[in-house]
Design an enzyme around this catalytic site. Structure first.
Site, mmCIF file in Angstrom:
data_model
loop_
_atom_site.group_PDB
_atom_site.id
_atom_site.type_symbol
_atom_site.label_atom_id
_atom_site.label_comp_id
_atom_site.label_asym_id
_atom_site.label_seq_id
_atom_site.Cartn_x
_atom_site.Cartn_y
_atom_site.Cartn_z
ATOM 1 N N LYS A 75 14.276 49.473 75.080
ATOM 2 C CA LYS A 75 14.509 49.272 73.649
ATOM 3 C C LYS A 75 14.010 47.895 73.278
ATOM 4 O O LYS A 75 14.005 46.973 74.111
ATOM 5 C CB LYS A 75 16.007 49.349 73.345
ATOM 6 C CG LYS A 75 16.309 49.609 71.891
ATOM 7 C CD LYS A 75 16.087 51.063 71.576
ATOM 8 C CE LYS A 75 16.647 51.477 70.260
ATOM 9 N NZ LYS A 75 16.833 52.946 70.232
HETATM 10 N N1 GLU Z 1 14.404 55.261 68.394
HETATM 11 C C1 GLU Z 1 14.637 56.615 68.754
HETATM 12 C C2 GLU Z 1 15.881 56.732 69.626
HETATM 13 O O1 GLU Z 1 16.750 55.899 69.590
HETATM 14 C C3 GLU Z 1 13.414 57.264 69.372
HETATM 15 C C4 GLU Z 1 12.882 56.611 70.592
HETATM 16 C C5 GLU Z 1 11.517 57.157 71.030
HETATM 17 O O2 GLU Z 1 11.005 58.054 70.391
HETATM 18 O O3 GLU Z 1 11.012 56.636 72.023
HETATM 19 O O4 GLU Z 1 16.075 57.700 70.304
#
Ligand code: GLU
Length: 410
Positions: free
Chosen positions: A102
């Site tokens: 993240k």
């Molecule tokens: N931000 C989204 C999540 O928290 C998607 C992450 C992604 O597609 O890699 O799942």
């Protein structure tokens, strides 16, 4: 509150259940890499603006690390670390060949011009490009970011590494994006809600729903709830809320929100605060906004019998316990909101083989993956008599633990 310790509680409950050794637990909880970078950019007024950017690569036991990039004032080390860990378990629950990561920048994106946002994004890529990539760590949209931010990200990354559309997902369709990626998280949430009622021998159709959040996830969740015949009785967004016990007209509300900067004041509705939304008389509550919303103070207010977590980390462990004691069934974030990363995976696969799949194929594949994950979690919960959250963790961390053990540690 310390989010990191908080999410570790869920981890250890499932790890105890699986009898995972302390050695493997330490390996699984410690992030592989945790970076913080300073981002200095030229602001439109000629001054220099400085921001802090984060990227946490939590675990790569099952494949390249995957996770969103968040632009929000509350972004900090702890939040990014917690969310990176959640991505590791989430990708494992839906059985994608990924680990978890993240990133984020501590910024209110609405306070910057488009040009400033672009310079900030490009500066971030300048600082982290050598630690991300299609085989290592693939960012995607999250709160405060969108397809445009991903397009800038890809363009800047490619200046260093050449043609690499799979370096980031959630891109616009015109730039190697995937059909249905934008709607994917909301669609996945509603597939899961539908499956939940199906398993209970009931139907989503006719169920009354209160929804916190009307951003990307919230608005698509509302759209698909409406399409499947659920009655959305209350919605809040960052500015306010609206309610109507007889049901809100979602297509009209969506149009209204575009021109009126939010849902507040929607004709024929009454205003509602977040606290009142939690206390709304309904069958299903869907938090689709920030983390940490359902707490020991707000959980006792909840009247719904079911909670489906569209947001990441919306429920504190105290609130989770309260829900359990009150017999409220909670479908956890790492299952309920996995639709976004699932379609990100489809985008990555297409980019790597330079093909483009049609929308109906994407939707069918998403439905199938989400239902399979739900059924697997449901089965563990029934067989082992544990909550759906513990069952999802048992499934997710069990897969990561197995991959960690098989890989060996030298
Ligand atoms: N931000 C989204 C999540 O928290 C998607 C992450 C992604 O597609 O890699 O799942």
């Amino acid at each position: 509150m310390n989010n990191l310790n908080k999410s570790d509680i869920y981890f250890h409950t499932a790890a105890d259940h699986l009898q995972i050794s302390d050695r493997i637990r330490t390996l699984m909880l410690t992030p592989e890499r945790d970076v913080k970078v300073q981002l200095a950019i030229r602001l439109d007024n000629g001054e220099i603006g400085t921001f802090i950017g984060y990227r946490v690569q939590h675990d790569s036991a099952r494949g390249p690390m995957k996770g969103g990039l968040r632009y929000h004032p509350q972004v900090d080390d702890e939040e990014v670390r917690t969310l990176a860990q959640l991505m590791t378990w989430k990708t494992a629950v839906v059985d994608l060949p990924y680990g978890g990561a993240k990133g984020g920048i501590a910024v209110e994106p609405r306070s910057l011009s488009k040009g400033e946002l672009e310079r900030l994004t490009r500066k971030f890529v300048d600082q982290i490009h050598d630690m991300v990539g299609p085989d290592t760590d693939i960012p995607a949209p999250d709160m405060g970011t969108n397809g445009q931010v991903m397009a800038w990200f890809m363009n800047q990354y490619q200046k260093y590494h050449g043609f690499q559309p799979a370096c980031v997902t959630g891109k616009p369709l015109e730039l190697h994006g995937c059909e249905g990626r934008e709607e994917a998280t909301g669609r996945g949430v509603v597939i899961i809600a539908d499956r939940l009622f199906h398993q209970l021998g009931q139907s989503l159709k006719g169920k009354k729903v209160a929804l916190q959040g009307f951003g990307n996830v919230g608005s698509f969740t509302a759209k698909f709830l409406h399409e499947r015949g659920a009655i959305v009785v209350a919605i809040t967004d960052v500015r306010g809320g609206c309610q109507n016990p007889a049901g809100l007209d979602i297509p009209e509300l969506t149009e209204y929100a575009k021109t009126n900067n939010g849902v507040q004041g929607f004709p024929g509705s009454e205003p509602v605060t977040n606290e009142q939304l939690f206390a709304t008389k309904c069958d299903l509550l869907i938090p689709a906004a920030l983390g940490g919303q359902l707490t020991k103070d707000t959980a006792p207010l909840v009247k719904a019998k079911y909670v489906v977590e569209a947001a990441n980390d919306p429920t504190t462990p105290e609130a989770d316990e309260i829900f359990h004691e009150r017999g409220i069934l909670v479908v956890p974030d790492i299952l309920a909101n996995a639709g976004g990363v699932t379609v990100s995976y489809f985008e990555w696969v297409q980019n790597r083989s330079v093909v483009h799949w049609p929308l109906d194929e994407i939707r069918a594949k998403l439905e199938q993956r989400m239902n399979a994950a739900f059924d697997a979690v449901w089965q563990i919960s029934q067989q082992s008599n544990v909550t759906l959250r513990t069952a999802a963790y048992v499934l997710g961390i069990g897969r990561v633990a197995k991959a960690t053990e098989l890989s060996g540690v030298s």
